[in-house]
Structures are given as structure tokens and as C-alpha cells.
Design a protein around this motif. Structure first.
Motif, short mmCIF file in Angstrom:
data_model
loop_
_atom_site.label_atom_id
_atom_site.label_comp_id
_atom_site.label_asym_id
_atom_site.label_seq_id
_atom_site.Cartn_x
_atom_site.Cartn_y
_atom_site.Cartn_z
N ALA A 16 3.00 13.82 8.15
CA ALA A 16 3.78 13.37 9.32
C ALA A 16 2.93 13.43 10.59
N ILE A 17 2.17 14.51 10.75
CA ILE A 17 1.35 14.62 11.96
C ILE A 17 0.22 13.61 11.95
N SER A 18 -0.25 13.23 10.76
CA SER A 18 -1.33 12.23 10.69
C SER A 18 -0.84 10.85 11.14
N ILE A 19 0.46 10.58 10.98
CA ILE A 19 1.03 9.32 11.45
C ILE A 19 0.99 9.26 12.97
N THR A 50 0.83 -1.21 0.00
CA THR A 50 0.00 0.00 0.00
C THR A 50 0.86 1.25 0.00
N TRP A 51 2.00 1.18 0.66
CA TRP A 51 2.93 2.30 0.62
C TRP A 51 3.38 2.58 -0.82
N THR A 52 3.74 1.54 -1.54
CA THR A 52 4.17 1.74 -2.93
C THR A 52 3.00 2.22 -3.79
N ASN A 53 1.80 1.74 -3.47
CA ASN A 53 0.62 2.20 -4.22
C ASN A 53 0.42 3.70 -4.06
N ALA A 84 7.11 10.37 -1.44
CA ALA A 84 7.00 10.91 -2.80
C ALA A 84 7.57 12.33 -2.85
N GLY A 85 7.28 13.12 -1.81
CA GLY A 85 7.82 14.48 -1.76
C GLY A 85 9.33 14.48 -1.66
N TYR A 86 9.87 13.65 -0.75
CA TYR A 86 11.32 13.58 -0.60
C TYR A 86 11.99 13.00 -1.84
N LEU A 87 11.35 11.99 -2.43
CA LEU A 87 11.92 11.35 -3.62
C LEU A 87 11.93 12.33 -4.79
N MET A 88 10.87 13.14 -4.89
CA MET A 88 10.82 14.14 -5.96
C MET A 88 11.96 15.14 -5.79
N THR A 89 12.22 15.54 -4.55
CA THR A 89 13.33 16.46 -4.28
C THR A 89 14.65 15.85 -4.73
N ALA A 90 14.83 14.55 -4.43
CA ALA A 90 16.06 13.86 -4.85
C ALA A 90 16.14 13.73 -6.36
N CYS A 91 14.98 13.46 -7.00
CA CYS A 91 14.98 13.26 -8.45
C CYS A 91 15.23 14.55 -9.21
N TYR A 145 -1.34 -0.03 9.41
CA TYR A 145 -1.61 -0.11 7.97
C TYR A 145 -1.92 1.26 7.39
N TYR A 146 -2.70 2.04 8.12
CA TYR A 146 -3.12 3.36 7.61
C TYR A 146 -1.93 4.28 7.36
N ILE A 147 -0.93 4.24 8.24
CA ILE A 147 0.15 5.22 8.12
C ILE A 147 0.99 5.02 6.87
N THR A 148 0.78 3.90 6.17
CA THR A 148 1.48 3.73 4.89
C THR A 148 1.00 4.76 3.87
N TYR A 149 -0.25 5.25 4.04
CA TYR A 149 -0.75 6.28 3.12
C TYR A 149 0.03 7.58 3.26
N PRO A 150 0.07 8.19 4.46
CA PRO A 150 0.88 9.41 4.56
C PRO A 150 2.36 9.18 4.32
N LEU A 151 2.88 7.99 4.70
CA LEU A 151 4.28 7.71 4.43
C LEU A 151 4.57 7.70 2.94
#
Length: 511
Positions: free
Chosen positions: A311-314, A44-47, A176-183, A165-171
């Protein structure tokens, strides 16, 4: 005597292993967490990583490269949600018919391929086609995994596991935000823009994780497909659910959809879960677009800062899960969250407030995303008496989320209205009020069912359910142990006398 991980006081104190659990049951629960939660969370995280990447890509060059002017981003979102909405119910019917350890990973591999294709699109039309197929193939991920998770755990375990399980959504959205910064640093490498590298990296992460599920996912308790559980553990996994009131599988029948539609939890939680999904929405895309408006030149800061609400939702998800499991009730934390979400949405509707106040409102709305896992756990408990109905009902309830994601951006969250979104904030304020008004409904229905003795699983007088699991030998012993609150299995097997076994059987007969 050395330290015993399964019997440590801290795990008991936080409620991960309730104090009355035997060591045998704790070992089983630990195995289930590894086998079920690891793959479910990872997939679900990858999704969420793959699906959400388009919004970070939009803010990082895709908009100009593919001419995504006007409401084109909104239309792309609508295409995805149209596809996944239509597939919800068929997908969760199929997951009750086919082994989940093959069904879910197969579709994960396919959507990974479509995500890879997104990296090489040349125009808006090609992107529309790929978003449609990503929507179709990613459908089984979240909703099927929810069904599997809520088929294995007892009621005092569901809140915490649903939170994990839910926290995989905000993670996923955060990464994605951090990865976009790296990309962005890969911009120009191989002749590709940085946002294209984001989709390539997402695929590199997705495909290997899907293969893990084929070898580890145990399917459902009535049809366990795992070599990591012993025969005794499989039997215990089944009997403890029966003792908790969770009915075994009946199989897919012609009246399945009708049973799901006519069950009060379906339409009651369709409304309640839909509202709890809708009201914190400003903390997601509107927050990102607002940041992009006030910091137009600093894409890295926008991508990183947009993760704060996730992050706060986690933190909130874990807090509400442990609290509700400890309390044994779900409604009170939902009430508190509903009040906060109403206040924050009113602040954003007013809009003429300081930038700091807006930050507070957006991030606090992220906090109110946490209790949604409590709604899911509550929903699963209310349908403990019918596994197949629970699976289809999960899909029906999730349709409320999909419809919201499909329709609302076209009506009240149009990209051209950013960052003010006045119509959107009026809508979520109204929904925030309705959310508080809808909360008493499931409480009333639960009290009614208990008073009338409706939808209760009496496994002691229903030998067919026990025979279905093949767990007839130990169901009575387990039941007596659960009812008395003692834990005979804490003793070594050699110390349990024949007289103690006879006493336990006698207690069950009296019950």
C-alpha cells in the motif's frame, strides 16, 4: 460556458494535461490513457494476482496439503523465474512483429488456464509443472505492456503513466492477500480447501480481462489497430512523438539484438534497475514470512497485514512520478530512495531491534519500491531514438529482475532461514551501497550524448521517418507549436486564418 473536463485547471496543476497542450491533444491523451492503461494495468494486475497467489496459499494451508517442506517453496519460485527469464527477449521481439492486441491477450488466457489447473494439483510434482508453464505464458504480460506504454507517451507524460502501470504490481499482491482471507471462508465448499478456491477466483478474474484487450488495445503508433481513434487523432499521436524525439519503427532486422546489447542504456539500466528491484525485496516475501512467524495462529491478520508495504509503495510510486515529471529529472528522487533503503536494510541486518522498528523498516522498504517506475521512464527516454532496440532492451533489463528472483532465493533467501535471513540482509545492504554508486553513470552518459549530439532524432531533416508514419502533412505545424510553447489549436478551427498558417510554416522553415 460550461465546465470543460479537458481544460480544467486542476488537471493542468497536477501536470496530467500540461498547460501548453491544446484541447485536441488533451482529448487524444485521455483516449490513450483509457485504451492503453486500462488494459495494461488490468492484465498486469491479474498477472501479479495469479503469480503471487501461491505465497498466500502457502501460508494458508497449501504447505501442509502438498508437503511443501524445506525449500520446496523456493524451488517452485525458481522454476517459475527460470521459465520467464528464458522467454523475455524472444517475447519482446515477437511483440514487435505481431499485433499486441492479440499477442498479449492470447497468452493471458493460456496462463489463466494454468492458474486454474493449480487449484486441482494433488502433489508437489504436478505443482512444479504448472508453475513452469505459468512462467512461460505470463512472460509477455509485464514486459510487453511496458514496451507498449513507453511507445505512446511524451517524456513529460511517461513518469505518471509508468507509475499508474507500476502500482498494479502491489495492488495485485494486496488483493491476493485480501482474496485469500475471503477464500478461507470457502474452506470445505465443494470439497476444496480455501487455498484452492483462491486459484479458481484468480482465473475467474483473469479470463474476462484478457478479452477486453482484443477490442481496445491500440498496438503501437506506427501500426495503430484501434477503431476508437479518428484518423486525425492517429496522425496527431504519431507527430507529437516525432516532435518529442521518439523515432518510428525501423522493423525487425538481423542486427537488432546487437544494437540493443551495445547501447549504453541497456547495460547501464540493467545494473541500476536490477539494484532498485533487489534492495526493497525484504518488504515482500520476507515480510510475509516474518509476520507468519510472530502471528502463527492468525492467518487472516498475516494476509491482511502483509499488504501494508504494498500500500505504501502505491503512494510512493505516484509521488515520485509526479515529482520527477514536474522536475524534468529522474535522478534526485532515486538518490533519496537509495538512502532510505540503505538505512532500512541495515536495521534489518542488525535484527536485534524492537518489533515496532522492524515494522517501520519493512514498511519503509515498501515506500522505496515506488521509484522503480521512474527508472523505467528514464530508460525509455534514453532509448527514444530506436523503438525496436527499446523493446529488446526492456526485456534485457527485466532479465536482471528475473535473475534476482531466480537465483537469490536459492542462495540468500532460503525458506529454511526464515524469518532471520541473515545472508539475505547482508546481501541487500551491499546492493544498497552499489545502488548509490551506480546512480551517476546514466547522468554522465546523457550529458556526453547531448554534448556530442549522439542518438538524437532530427525528424525535420529526416523525411523518411515522417513518411513512415504517413504524417507529413502536420509534422511541421505541430513542431512549430511545440517549440514556441503556444497552442494555436486552442482556438476554434474557423478562427485560424490563412495568414497564421503561413506564419507557422515560415517559422518552421527558419528553424
Amino acid at each position: 460556458m460550461g465546465f470543460d473536463y479537458y481544460m480544467n485547471p486542476f488537471a493542468e496543476w497536477i501536470g496530467w494535461y500540461p498547460k501548453e497542450y491544446s484541447r485536441e491533444e488533451r482529448v487524444l491523451l485521455n483516449k490513450l490513457d483509457i485504451l492503453i492503461l486500462f488494459f495494461a494495468c488490468a492484465s498486469t494486475w491479474t498477472n501479479n494476482l495469479d503469480v503471487g497467489a501461491i505465497y498466500n496459499a502457502y501460508e494458508s494451508g497449501m504447505e501442509k496439503d502438498l508437503d511443501l517442506f524445506g525449500n520446496r517453496l523456493t524451488y517452485l519460485s525458481a522454476i517459475y523465474w527460470s521459465a520467464t527469464t528464458v522467454c523475455q527477449i524472444p517475447s519482446n521481439i515477437l511483440v514487435t512483429m505481431f499485433p499486441a492486441h492479440l499477442y498479449i491477450p492470447f497468452f493471458e488466457i493460456v496462463w489463466g488456464c494454468f492458474t486454474l489447473g493449480t487449484a486441482f494439483v494433488q502433489n508437489y510434482q504436478q505443482l512444479c509443472v504448472l508453475r513452469f508453464f505459468v512462467g512461460v505464458t505470463s512472460t509477455p504480460c509485464w514486459i510487453a505492456n511496458v514496451h507498449i506504454i513507453n511507445s505512446w507517451y511524451r517524456k513529460n507524460e511517461l513518469g505518471k503513466r509508468n507509475a499508474i502501470y507500476y502500482i498494479t504490481y502491489p495492488l495485485g499482491s494486496m488483493i491476493a492477500g485480501y482474496l485469500m482471507t475471503a477464500c478461507l471462508n470457502l474452506n470445505g465448499v465443494g470439497g476444496l480447501e480455501g487455498w484452492r478456491w483462491l486459484f479458481i477466483m484468480c482465473t475467474v478474474i483473469t479470463i474476462p480481462i484478457s478479452l477486453i484487450g482484443i477490442f481496445t488495445f491500440p498496438n503501437v503508433p506506427s501500426d495503430i489497430r484501434s477503431n476508437f481513434l479518428t484518423p486525425r487523432e492517429k496522425e496527431l499521436a504519431q507527430t507529437r512523438l516525432l516532435a518529442e524525439g521518439f523515432a518510428p519503427s525501423r522493423g525487425v532486422t538481423k542486427d537488432l539484438v546487437l544494437r540493443a546489447i551495445t547501447a549504453w542504456p541497456t547495460w547501464c539500466f540493467f545494473t541500476l534497475a536490477g539494484l532498485f528491484w533487489l534492495t526493497p525485496y525484504p518488504s515482500t516475501t520476507p515480510y510475509l514470512l516474518w509476520l507468519g512467524d510472530i502471528y502463527p495462529e492468525d492467518k487472516a491478520f498475516v494476509n491482511n497485514m502483509s499488504t501494508t508495504s504494498y500500500a505504501i509503495s502505491i503512494v510512493a510510486a505516484m509521488f515520485f512520478a509526479f515529482y520527477s515529471d514536474w522536475r524534468g529529472k529522474r535522478w534526485d528522487c532515486l538518490l533519496g530512495s537509495g538512502i532510505v533503503v540503505l538505512v532500512c536494510n541495515i536495521m534489518l541486518l542488525v535484527w536485534d531491534i524492537s518489533t515496532g522498528a522492524k515494522y517501520f523498516a519493512f514498511i519503509a522498504l515498501g515506500f522505496t519500491q515506488g521509484p522503480i517506475n521512474v527508472v523505467i521512464a528514464w530508460f525509455a527516454e534514453s532509448l527514444a531514438y530506436d523503438l525496436e532496440v527499446r523493446s529488446v532492451a526492456f526485456a534485457i533489463v527485466n532479465i536482471s529482475y528475473c535473475l534476482a528472483q531466480l537465483i537469490l532465493p536459492l542462495c540468500v533467501w532460503q525458506t529454511k532461514d526464515q524469518p532471520r535471513f541473515k545472508a539475505g540482509y547482508i546481501f541487500v545492504v551491499i546492493c544498497s551501497v552499489l545502488e548509490l554508486l551506480a546512480l551517476p553513470a546514466p547522468i554522465w552518459f546523457e550529458h556526453r550524448d547531448r554534448r556530442l549530439g549522439k542518438n538524437q532524432v532530427d525528424f525535420m531533416s529526416d523525411p523518411t521517418s515522417v513518411n513512415f508514419y504517413g504524417a507529413q502533412r502536420d509534422i511541421e505545424t505541430y513542431s512549430a507549436d511545440a517549440i514556441s510553447g503556444s497552442s494555436v489549436e486552442k482556438k476554434e478551427l474557423a478562427e485560424v486564418s490563412a495568414q497564421e498558417v503561413d506564419d507557422t510554416k515560415l517559422d518552421v522553415e527558419k528553424l
